[in-house]
Enzyme design. Sequence first.
Site, PDB file in Angstrom:
ATOM      1  N   ASP A 196     -10.669   1.991  -4.654  1.00  0.00           N
ATOM      2  CA  ASP A 196      -9.377   2.513  -5.114  1.00  0.00           C
ATOM      3  C   ASP A 196      -8.614   3.213  -3.983  1.00  0.00           C
ATOM      4  O   ASP A 196      -7.387   3.135  -3.922  1.00  0.00           O
ATOM      5  CB  ASP A 196      -9.624   3.491  -6.268  1.00  0.00           C
ATOM      6  CG  ASP A 196      -8.342   3.997  -6.890  1.00  0.00           C
ATOM      7  OD1 ASP A 196      -7.481   3.154  -7.205  1.00  0.00           O
ATOM      8  OD2 ASP A 196      -8.184   5.223  -7.070  1.00  0.00           O
ATOM      9  N   ASP A 200       0.900  -1.149   0.000  1.00  0.00           N
ATOM     10  CA  ASP A 200       0.000   0.000   0.000  1.00  0.00           C
ATOM     11  C   ASP A 200       0.939   1.198   0.000  1.00  0.00           C
ATOM     12  O   ASP A 200       1.626   1.454   0.997  1.00  0.00           O
ATOM     13  CB  ASP A 200      -0.874   0.013   1.254  1.00  0.00           C
ATOM     14  CG  ASP A 200      -1.842   1.177   1.233  1.00  0.00           C
ATOM     15  OD1 ASP A 200      -1.408   2.313   0.942  1.00  0.00           O
ATOM     16  OD2 ASP A 200      -3.031   0.963   1.486  1.00  0.00           O
ATOM     17  N   HIS A 201       1.002   1.929  -1.108  1.00  0.00           N
ATOM     18  CA  HIS A 201       2.099   2.898  -1.229  1.00  0.00           C
ATOM     19  C   HIS A 201       1.972   4.041  -0.213  1.00  0.00           C
ATOM     20  O   HIS A 201       2.944   4.737   0.051  1.00  0.00           O
ATOM     21  CB  HIS A 201       2.255   3.397  -2.666  1.00  0.00           C
ATOM     22  CG  HIS A 201       1.303   4.494  -3.049  1.00  0.00           C
ATOM     23  ND1 HIS A 201       0.056   4.260  -3.515  1.00  0.00           N
ATOM     24  CD2 HIS A 201       1.431   5.836  -3.015  1.00  0.00           C
ATOM     25  CE1 HIS A 201      -0.557   5.410  -3.757  1.00  0.00           C
ATOM     26  NE2 HIS A 201       0.267   6.400  -3.465  1.00  0.00           N
ATOM     27  N   HIS A 256      -5.725   3.036   1.246  1.00  0.00           N
ATOM     28  CA  HIS A 256      -4.945   4.163   1.764  1.00  0.00           C
ATOM     29  C   HIS A 256      -5.608   4.833   2.979  1.00  0.00           C
ATOM     30  O   HIS A 256      -4.954   5.090   3.991  1.00  0.00           O
ATOM     31  CB  HIS A 256      -4.725   5.207   0.671  1.00  0.00           C
ATOM     32  CG  HIS A 256      -4.172   4.634  -0.601  1.00  0.00           C
ATOM     33  ND1 HIS A 256      -3.307   3.571  -0.622  1.00  0.00           N
ATOM     34  CD2 HIS A 256      -4.364   4.975  -1.902  1.00  0.00           C
ATOM     35  CE1 HIS A 256      -2.990   3.292  -1.893  1.00  0.00           C
ATOM     36  NE2 HIS A 256      -3.628   4.125  -2.670  1.00  0.00           N
TER      37      HIS A 256
END
Length: 507
Positions: free
Chosen positions: A252, A194-195, A257
């Site tokens: 998304d 998960d960036h 996030h």
Amino acid sequence: MPAQQTNPLRVGLRQERVISPQCLVIFGASGDLTHRKLIPALFELFRQRRLPSEFAILGCARRPWSDEDFRARMAEAMASEIQQHQSAWEQFSGCLFYEPVDLQKDEDVVKLGSRLETLDRLKATRGNRTFYLSVSPAFYGSGCRALANAGLLQDPSRSRVVIEKPFGTDYSSAQSLNRVVQSCGQESQIFRIDHYLGKETVQNILVLRFANAIFEPIWNRNYISSVQITAAETVGVEERAGYYETSGALRDMVQNHLTQMLALTTMEAPGRFDPEAIRNEKAKVLQAARLAYEDEPWKCCVRGQYSRGGSPASPLAGYRQEPGVNPESTTETYVAMKLFIDNWRWQGVPFYLRTGKRLPKRLSEVVLTFRKAPVQLFDAAGGTPTANQLVLRIQPDEGAGFVFDVKAPGSGMRSRPVDMHFSYDESFGEPSDEGYVRLLADAMLGDPTLFTRSDEVEAAWRLYTPLLELIEDAPARLPVYPYEARTWGPAASDSLLAEDGLMWRRP
Ligand code: BG6
């Protein structure tokens, strides 16, 4: 003075941060992510001298490229960056190799195995491998199976798999995918990216909370009245309609996030700074989270979709006019919702999450609003007394701020809010690494702290299941309200907070 003792633990920790000789294999090497994020991040690690000299990057995709083609394409995509670091690029590109591989074809996987052995000999990479699946999510499971069947994941100490998001599309598909990948290797070999966890400011949530003793006593329902988590983007869907049409903002951005920011903000202190201790606490708090009105989920979520907007000089298309988007699409590009966490720390505190594309500002932040002073001794300069707020600015203008009241200048005793402000840029003066730099290094180091464990990913999907089911089975219950591009989302999302006497923070 006694001779200074070297602390063996510190030496140990420093030694652990050295990436061992290895080959990084990127599947989907002809795709966007490889030249936009992965190769630039690896080049950055190279320039920071953090890659071992025994190192190779093997790009794999279906295209029949040669090593030279791959190098040339990466150089072309990164031309402006390379210009400033020409000689470093020349050395670095010597680590780049390419093998045409279709993971669905057994003979290709066998060929891959022998290419890896050749690279091991050429680059002394000692059989250590990190496989990065930057392929369509539909191939995550079969990709892992192909690697496992070829014996490439046999040794957990030498092989790892990095899996991009989205990991599943709902709770049950995430469970099935977990079952597949866990049948191919051990959980310790699986690195779900998960960036957002690669962002310095997201990691800073942990440091701010657990390196400062002043926050813990007030970090709970007794002092905090509500929390807002925002991830606002100015960009639209861009070239990604194919993917986005099947995903929407909930899948998304929120499931991953925003939920990760929620977990770090609300988790208990881990017993020690250890990957599993941290991930245990994150999984626990996500398991305690629930939608505000579980039996009537439509009441706690607002969906929106951007329509035409902008200015006459630079008009912006609406989502339905974007290339590749169904002109009658009901995919949401904006979501706002209200959650609760049923545990001792957070019972009764509302958490408001929102994210959207084509909003007026690019900004991600976590805002903790504290309870107001119990007695109002002073008149507020602006008319209404404000509550203290701690604002964790994830991006841009990375840092944190604390809003509190001071005496407004002049005669009388009126209070006025001011902002105490910490900026990463001002304090440290150097830009922090891109998230992928940190995450790629950690994956190659075998450090899973900043990656999502199977139970976390499942808990995150489970949390939003009632909404996903509603969208699927009774979409009229969760209508998609249009909002003009470059505005702060549909009015209904303001009502979500207005019902509780609150407002979204307008940054
Ligand atoms: C990605 C989403 O995961 O995150 C994109 O798929 C989104 O739609 C992006 O634009 C946002 O990331 P960042 O780092 O720019 O906030």
